[in-house]
Design a protein around this motif. Structure first.
Motif, short mmCIF file in Angstrom:
data_model
loop_
_atom_site.label_atom_id
_atom_site.label_comp_id
_atom_site.label_asym_id
_atom_site.label_seq_id
_atom_site.Cartn_x
_atom_site.Cartn_y
_atom_site.Cartn_z
N SER A 20 -34.98 20.92 -21.28
CA SER A 20 -34.17 20.38 -20.19
C SER A 20 -35.01 19.54 -19.23
N VAL A 21 -36.24 19.96 -19.00
CA VAL A 21 -37.10 19.27 -18.04
C VAL A 21 -37.88 18.13 -18.69
N PHE A 22 -38.54 18.40 -19.81
CA PHE A 22 -39.48 17.44 -20.38
C PHE A 22 -38.88 16.55 -21.47
N ALA A 23 -37.84 16.98 -22.14
CA ALA A 23 -37.26 16.17 -23.21
C ALA A 23 -36.04 15.39 -22.73
N GLY A 24 -35.70 15.52 -21.47
CA GLY A 24 -34.63 14.71 -20.92
C GLY A 24 -33.23 15.28 -21.07
N TRP A 25 -33.11 16.53 -21.53
CA TRP A 25 -31.78 17.12 -21.65
C TRP A 25 -31.10 17.22 -20.30
N GLY A 26 -31.85 17.58 -19.27
CA GLY A 26 -31.28 17.70 -17.93
C GLY A 26 -30.81 16.36 -17.40
N ALA A 27 -31.60 15.32 -17.59
CA ALA A 27 -31.22 13.99 -17.12
C ALA A 27 -29.98 13.50 -17.87
N GLN A 28 -29.93 13.78 -19.16
CA GLN A 28 -28.74 13.38 -19.93
C GLN A 28 -27.51 14.13 -19.47
N ALA A 29 -27.68 15.39 -19.16
CA ALA A 29 -26.53 16.21 -18.78
C ALA A 29 -26.01 15.86 -17.38
N PHE A 30 -26.91 15.56 -16.45
CA PHE A 30 -26.49 15.40 -15.06
C PHE A 30 -26.54 13.96 -14.55
N CYS A 31 -27.30 13.10 -15.18
CA CYS A 31 -27.49 11.74 -14.65
C CYS A 31 -27.14 10.65 -15.65
N ALA A 32 -26.31 10.93 -16.61
CA ALA A 32 -25.99 9.94 -17.64
C ALA A 32 -25.09 8.85 -17.07
N GLY A 33 -25.50 7.62 -17.29
CA GLY A 33 -24.67 6.47 -16.91
C GLY A 33 -24.58 6.26 -15.42
N GLY A 34 -23.86 5.23 -15.06
CA GLY A 34 -23.64 4.94 -13.65
C GLY A 34 -24.76 4.13 -13.03
N GLU A 35 -24.47 3.56 -11.89
CA GLU A 35 -25.45 2.75 -11.18
C GLU A 35 -26.52 3.61 -10.52
N ALA A 36 -26.18 4.80 -10.12
CA ALA A 36 -27.11 5.66 -9.38
C ALA A 36 -27.92 6.57 -10.30
N ALA A 37 -28.04 6.22 -11.58
CA ALA A 37 -28.76 7.08 -12.52
C ALA A 37 -30.23 7.22 -12.15
N SER A 38 -30.84 6.16 -11.64
CA SER A 38 -32.25 6.21 -11.25
C SER A 38 -32.46 7.15 -10.07
N LEU A 39 -31.59 7.03 -9.07
CA LEU A 39 -31.68 7.91 -7.91
C LEU A 39 -31.41 9.36 -8.30
N CYS A 40 -30.46 9.56 -9.17
CA CYS A 40 -30.14 10.91 -9.66
C CYS A 40 -31.34 11.50 -10.40
N SER A 41 -32.00 10.71 -11.22
CA SER A 41 -33.18 11.18 -11.96
C SER A 41 -34.31 11.57 -11.03
N GLN A 42 -34.48 10.82 -9.95
CA GLN A 42 -35.52 11.17 -8.98
C GLN A 42 -35.20 12.50 -8.30
N ARG A 43 -33.95 12.67 -7.92
CA ARG A 43 -33.56 13.94 -7.28
C ARG A 43 -33.66 15.09 -8.26
N LEU A 44 -33.33 14.83 -9.52
CA LEU A 44 -33.42 15.88 -10.54
C LEU A 44 -34.87 16.28 -10.79
N SER A 45 -35.79 15.34 -10.65
CA SER A 45 -37.20 15.70 -10.81
C SER A 45 -37.67 16.63 -9.69
N THR A 46 -37.11 16.47 -8.51
CA THR A 46 -37.42 17.39 -7.41
C THR A 46 -36.87 18.78 -7.71
N VAL A 47 -35.66 18.83 -8.22
CA VAL A 47 -35.06 20.11 -8.62
C VAL A 47 -35.89 20.75 -9.74
#
Length: 110
Positions: A26-53
């Motif tokens: 979920s953390v290192f292979a991108g499963w979390g980013a795919q699950a929570f930040c897939a698509g959209g204009e704010a995907a980059s911002l979402c990925s940054q916040r997810l890295s904090t989580v």
């Protein structure tokens, strides 16, 4: 007086390894980013916040890994079934908390 475990020590060990694999993917292979930040204009911002989580969740993951390793490598838990069960239980519980933080944090950063 020797106390016997009512379960095999392999069961919590396998549970710990499976939870570790799920967390790691979920953390290192991108499963979390795919699950929570897939698509959209704010995907980059979402990925940054997810890295904090993920970093906060990582604190619990480190605790879980340390408990699991300590249960198997330190002499006193290997000779005391209650100490082994407590350490493995704490490790599995910490993995569950790490997964929960990652999941709830992922829902919040969405």
């Amino acid at each position: 007086m020797r106390v016997q475990l009512r379960f095999s020590p392999v069961i919590p060990t396998i549970a710990s390894f499976l939870l570790a694999a799920l967390w790691g993917l979920s953390v290192f292979a991108g499963w979390g980013a795919q699950a929570f930040c897939a698509g959209g204009e704010a995907a980059s911002l979402c990925s940054q916040r997810l890295s904090t989580v993920s970093a906060v969740s990582g604190l619990f993951a480190v605790l879980a890994a340390c408990c699991t390793v300590a249960a198997w490598l330190l002499p006193w838990p290997r000779h005391d079934p209650h100490a082994f069960a407590r350490l493995m239980g704490a490790g599995v519980l910490a993995w569950i908390v790490a997964e929960g933080v990652l999941f709830l944090g992922g829902l919040l950063v969405r």
